[in-house]
Design an enzyme around this catalytic site. Structure first.
Site, short mmCIF file in Angstrom:
data_model
loop_
_atom_site.label_atom_id
_atom_site.label_comp_id
_atom_site.label_asym_id
_atom_site.label_seq_id
_atom_site.Cartn_x
_atom_site.Cartn_y
_atom_site.Cartn_z
N ASP A 95 29.94 -6.42 -33.16
CA ASP A 95 29.03 -7.05 -32.19
C ASP A 95 28.37 -6.08 -31.21
O ASP A 95 27.31 -6.35 -30.67
CB ASP A 95 29.78 -8.12 -31.38
CG ASP A 95 31.07 -7.58 -30.75
OD1 ASP A 95 31.34 -6.38 -30.92
OD2 ASP A 95 31.78 -8.36 -30.10
N HIS A 96 28.98 -4.92 -30.98
CA HIS A 96 28.50 -4.06 -29.89
C HIS A 96 27.41 -3.08 -30.29
O HIS A 96 26.79 -2.46 -29.44
CB HIS A 96 29.67 -3.25 -29.30
CG HIS A 96 30.48 -4.01 -28.29
ND1 HIS A 96 31.18 -5.14 -28.60
CD2 HIS A 96 30.69 -3.79 -26.97
CE1 HIS A 96 31.80 -5.59 -27.52
NE2 HIS A 96 31.52 -4.79 -26.51
N ASP A 160 39.14 -5.26 -25.63
CA ASP A 160 37.92 -5.52 -24.88
C ASP A 160 38.35 -6.28 -23.64
O ASP A 160 39.18 -7.19 -23.73
CB ASP A 160 36.95 -6.36 -25.70
CG ASP A 160 35.59 -6.43 -25.02
OD1 ASP A 160 34.68 -5.70 -25.44
OD2 ASP A 160 35.46 -7.19 -24.04
N ARG A 448 28.68 -8.50 -16.20
CA ARG A 448 28.66 -7.24 -15.43
C ARG A 448 27.24 -6.85 -15.11
O ARG A 448 26.33 -7.09 -15.90
CB ARG A 448 29.30 -6.11 -16.25
CG ARG A 448 30.73 -6.39 -16.51
CD ARG A 448 31.52 -5.13 -16.85
NE ARG A 448 32.90 -5.55 -16.83
CZ ARG A 448 33.76 -5.33 -17.82
NH1 ARG A 448 33.41 -4.62 -18.87
NH2 ARG A 448 34.99 -5.77 -17.72
N SER A 643 35.53 -1.90 -18.23
CA SER A 643 35.83 -1.99 -19.65
C SER A 643 37.25 -1.55 -20.02
O SER A 643 37.93 -0.85 -19.27
CB SER A 643 34.83 -1.11 -20.39
OG SER A 643 35.30 -0.72 -21.63
N ARG A 645 37.60 0.35 -22.66
CA ARG A 645 37.37 1.50 -23.56
C ARG A 645 38.30 2.66 -23.22
O ARG A 645 38.26 3.23 -22.14
CB ARG A 645 35.89 1.93 -23.51
CG ARG A 645 35.37 2.33 -22.16
CD ARG A 645 33.85 2.50 -22.17
NE ARG A 645 33.19 1.22 -22.08
CZ ARG A 645 32.10 0.95 -21.36
NH1 ARG A 645 31.50 1.93 -20.68
NH2 ARG A 645 31.57 -0.25 -21.32
C1 MIC Z 1 31.98 -4.28 -21.75
O1 MIC Z 1 31.68 -5.45 -21.53
O2 MIC Z 1 31.94 -3.39 -20.88
C2 MIC Z 1 32.47 -3.91 -23.13
C3 MIC Z 1 31.46 -3.04 -23.73
O3 MIC Z 1 32.61 -5.06 -23.93
C4 MIC Z 1 33.83 -3.21 -22.98
C5 MIC Z 1 34.37 -2.68 -24.22
C6 MIC Z 1 33.79 -1.37 -24.64
O4 MIC Z 1 33.49 -0.53 -23.80
O5 MIC Z 1 33.68 -1.16 -25.86
C7 MIC Z 1 34.91 -4.06 -22.32
O6 MIC Z 1 34.61 -4.92 -21.55
O7 MIC Z 1 36.11 -3.78 -22.52
FE1 SF4 Z 2 29.78 -7.79 -25.33
FE2 SF4 Z 2 31.31 -6.94 -23.28
FE3 SF4 Z 2 28.87 -7.98 -22.87
FE4 SF4 Z 2 30.79 -9.52 -23.67
S1 SF4 Z 2 30.70 -8.42 -21.74
S2 SF4 Z 2 28.70 -9.53 -24.46
S3 SF4 Z 2 31.94 -8.21 -25.04
S4 SF4 Z 2 29.35 -6.09 -23.94
#
Ligand code: MIC
Ligand code: SF4
Length: 755
Positions: A95-96, A160, A448, A643, A645
């Site tokens: 999805d990312h 995640d 976010r 995140s 990550r």
């Molecule tokens: C996000 O919303 O910041 C992400 C991208 O989904 C991250 C995961 C990632 O950095 O791959 C998260 O929320 O953990």
């Molecule tokens: Fe994707 Fe993270 Fe955004 Fe949710 S918050 S849509 S998991 S990047």
């Protein structure tokens, strides 16, 4: 098809005895969070009243979910453990990595071509180890989990931070780094600091323009981005049961933005309805049999102050729609005060783009309520002022809203439908003109809104709101438009008011889908080959990190003293860098490039103490590494917010940073650092942050007697010859100290597996 029904049934068959035993041992009624936690204690762990916020406890989660951007590292780690198959049901979701540019079909096709190598890797490694694989286009991990796997009373972890979304279906679902997922998939226990408990009592009922999103926007305003750290938020009360299951998901989802370990709601009718409408009547029937175990005890909800560490009460009947932002999700402004706030802060009030969807807000209910506003554009002779985009959370929802004509209505207001993926929410938005870096305002229903997050432009001010409010503000093209009181001028010059949104919680005709995008793993994956090319730019096999040298760390150079907010987006940016998530050395070129250097207020410009010259953070660190000199990163409050990550911990580890010392950490990041064998320290006295100077060489003393609960000493050698000795706290337990000594948790697992 119901996935893993046996697992659900087994959990429910064991739950009553486990919960009753816990109640007996503790001699008191239990919250829902406690029931689920006690029902998932690792075998052999004795039930006791674990000290919240202090005791580390071993758990046995029911399942694991991973998304493509984090799964690569999680599975590269898993691949080194020597296991034949995952120990618990696990899934991967693509999805990312899909860039939102033109529209869903073209964008998806392009992503499939560009990410071919990574998708093949993920698909074949899933096949090999017995992991369910959701193809690109199937949807966003958290929506797909809610629609298929989440079940009341279950416990899961996911790589995640918004894994917490499954709390909407009464789970304890927790975001973790890939190394944690690797442990659970390898059949090991999973350790968690026993969370504190925050109770949120919802009275009244949502009405008019308010929606579940406003509940969490309000809670974020109260608790701030770190107020939920190491706590589980449990919602209850008549306001909770009167809300849809997907609405509860929205609230739990954004619990990540207050740093909460997770959030949850007790099992109720709305959850049963959702389970049935998503083809899981068997799960609802099974849950009905043990319902009293799937919610907090009545005594707890009658006297919450007695059982929760903190209680917040929100009257939904009085709640106003909110807009949170810019640049932080906890800056909450009720819509009625936006005119004043925007004027005071000089925020541009013209809304350029309204974006709905994401894992937070793309349920059938969300879309149907937003569509009720889009319909009024034609009915009332209006014209939509801002651009408008939709990112559906799953193919199941997308297919159903198309069938029900909603996408046509959106098309009439000029909307673009992006692929079922994260897209603009994670910087995968090829927004026209973003490179000009103009100051501008957008509104979205994501979670976010850190600087640069959506379009890479540091001057984009992003405000978070419900999909309904986003739609109204896009129609008005004005951030200060209050749909409750204000009117709009239509094409004929008349003043018209928007009617409050209305919609269906679930599709009247049921959900439908042609191809949900699932690929089951092979029964026997032992023959499946996984190829990682030597010269690949996207994937790189991992090497074991070196063990601790057995001495104190002396003469570490200060790499950067980060000033203010330093989220994982600042430490390891997403957007264009997502493509390197499977290649540790390449992604390390983004290390801390978003962090502000305390000494010059610039990003990605730090002093190289070997040459006295300023350079980028990664190149400066690579110079220290080449000279075999360790370094230290200093940070402010809630360092590593955002995140899950683990790249934010692995990059410094790979490049030779030894210590990260901050005023406070966000939970997942602190664990990620420990797992990767780094030293994660906090200032015993926060003012000592001010003692760190740009040319400092720093020693960490006391490591030869590194013990749980005992502070370490940090000596700052300043350029003028003077020095300061300060105290550093840490939260390592004995097991975590072993990780540090071995050079990372994975080295400990590998040693165990090869025995
Ligand atoms: C996000 O919303 O910041 C992400 C991208 O989904 C991250 C995961 C990632 O950095 O791959 C998260 O929320 O953990
Ligand atoms: Fe994707 Fe993270 Fe955004 Fe949710 S918050 S849509 S998991 S990047």
């Amino acid at each position: 098809m119901v996935f893993d029904l046996d697992l659900v049934k087994k959990t429910y068959s064991e739950m009553p005895a486990k919960v009753d035993a816990a109640k007996k041992a503790l001699g008191r009624p239990l919250t829902l969070a406690e029931k689920i936690l006690f029902a998932h204690l690792w075998k052999g762990v004795d039930i006791k009243d674990f000290e919240r916020g202090k005791a580390y406890v071993d758990f046995a989660p029911d399942r694991v979910a991973m998304q493509d951007a984090t799964a690569q590292m999680a599975l590269l780690q898993f691949d080194t453990t020597g296991r034949k198959k995952v120990a618990v049901p696990s899934t991967v979701h693509c999805d990312h990595l899909i860039v939102a540019k033109d529209e869903s079909k073209a964008d998806l096709q392009k992503a499939i071509t560009e990410n071919d190598e990574v998708y093949n890797f993920l698909s074949s490694i899933s096949n090999k180890y017995g992991i369910g694989f959701w193809k690109p286009g199937a949807g966003i991990i958290h929506q797909v989990v809610l629609e298929n796997y989440a079940f009341p009373g279950g416990m899961m972890i996911g790589t995640d931070s918004h894994t917490v979304n499954a709390g909407g279906l009464g789970m304890i679902a927790i975001g973790v780094g890939g190394a944690d997922a690797c442990d659970v998939m390898a059949g090991l226990s999973w350790e968690l600091l026993m969370p504190k408990l925050i109770g949120v009592k919802l009275t009244g009922k949502l009405n008019g323009w308010t929606s579940p999103k406003d509940v969490i926007l309000k809670v974020a305003g109260i608790l701030t981005v770190k107020g939920g750290t190491n706590a589980i938020v449990e919602y209850f009360g008549e306001g909770a049961t009167s809300m849809s299951c997907t609405g509860k998901g929205t609230i739990c989802n954004m619990g990540a933005e207050i740093g909460a370990t997770t959030s949850t709601f007790g099992y109720d009718e709305s959850m049963a309805r959702y389970l049935r409408s998503t083809g899981r009547s068997e799960v609802a029937d099974a849950a009905d049999q043990v319902k009293s175990y799937l919610t907090g005890d009545p005594e707890v909800y009658a006297n919450p102050e007695k059982y929760f560490d903190k209680v917040i009460e929100i009257n939904l009947s009085e709640l106003e729609p909110h807009l949170n932002g810019p640049f932080t999700p906890d800056l909450a402004t009720p819509i009625s005060q936006m005119k004043e706030a925007a004027a005071k802060n000089n925020w541009p009030t013209k809304v350029e783009v309204g974006l709905i969807g994401s894992c937070t807000n793309s349920s059938y209910e969300d879309i149907s309520r937003a569509v009720s506003l889009a319909k009024q554009v034609a009915e009332k002779g209006l014209k939509t002022k801002a651009e408008f985009t939709i990112t559906p959370g799953s193919e199941l929802v997308r297919y159903t809203i198309e069938r029900d004509g909603y996408l046509d209505t959106f098309a009439q207001i000029g909307a673009t439908v992006f692929a079922n993926a994260c897209g603009p929410c994670i910087g995968m938005w090829d927004r026209m003109g973003a490179e000009k870096q103009e100051r501008n305002t957008i509104v979205h229903s994501f979670n976010r809104n850190f600087a640069k997050r959506a379009d890479g432009n540091p001057n984009t001010l992003a405000f978070v709101a419900s999909p309904e409010l986003v739609t109204a503000l896009a129609i008005a093209g004005d951030l200060t438009f209050n749909p409750i009181t204000d009117t709009l001028t239509n094409e004929k010059g008349e003043q018209v008011k928007l009617d409050p949104p209305s919609g269906d919680e679930l599709p009247k005709k049921g959900f439908s889908v042609e191809d949900a995008g699932y690929q089951a793993p092979a029964e026997d994956g032992s023959k499946v080959q996984i190829n990682v090319k030597e010269d690949s730019k996207r994937l790189q096999l991992l090497y074991p990190f070196a063990a601790w040298e057995g001495t104190d760390l002396k003469g570490l150079k200060l790499l950067i003293k980060a000033k203010g907010k330093c989220t994982t987006d600042h430490i390891s940016m997403a957007g264009p860098w997502l493509k390197f998530r499977g290649h540790l050395d390449n992604i390390s070129n983004n290390m801390l490039i978003g962090a502000v250097n305390f000494f010059n207020d610039k990003t990605d410009s730090v002093k190289n103490q070997l040459t006295g010259e300023y350079g980028t953070v990664p190149s400066t660190q690579r110079a220290y590494k080449a000279a075999n000199i360790g370094s230290i990163v200093i940070g402010d409050e809630n360092y590593g917010e955002g995140s899950s990550r683990e790249h934010a911990a692995m990059e410094p580890r790979h490049l030779g940073v030894r210590v990260v010392m901050v005023k406070s950490f966000a939970r997942i990041h602190e664990t990620n650092l420990k797992k990767q064998g780094m030293l994660a320290l906090t200032f015993a006295n926060k003012d000592d942050y001010n003692k760190i100077q740009e040319d400092d060489s720093i020693d960490v003393v006391g490591l030869t007697s590194f013990t749980a609960g005992k502070a370490l000493e940090v000596v700052l050698h300043h350029k003028d010859g003077s020095s300061d000795t300060i105290q550093a706290n840490h939260s390592y337990n004995e097991q975590q100290i072993e990780w540090f000594k071995a050079g990372g948790a994975l080295n400990v697992i590998r040693a165990g597996m090869s025995k």
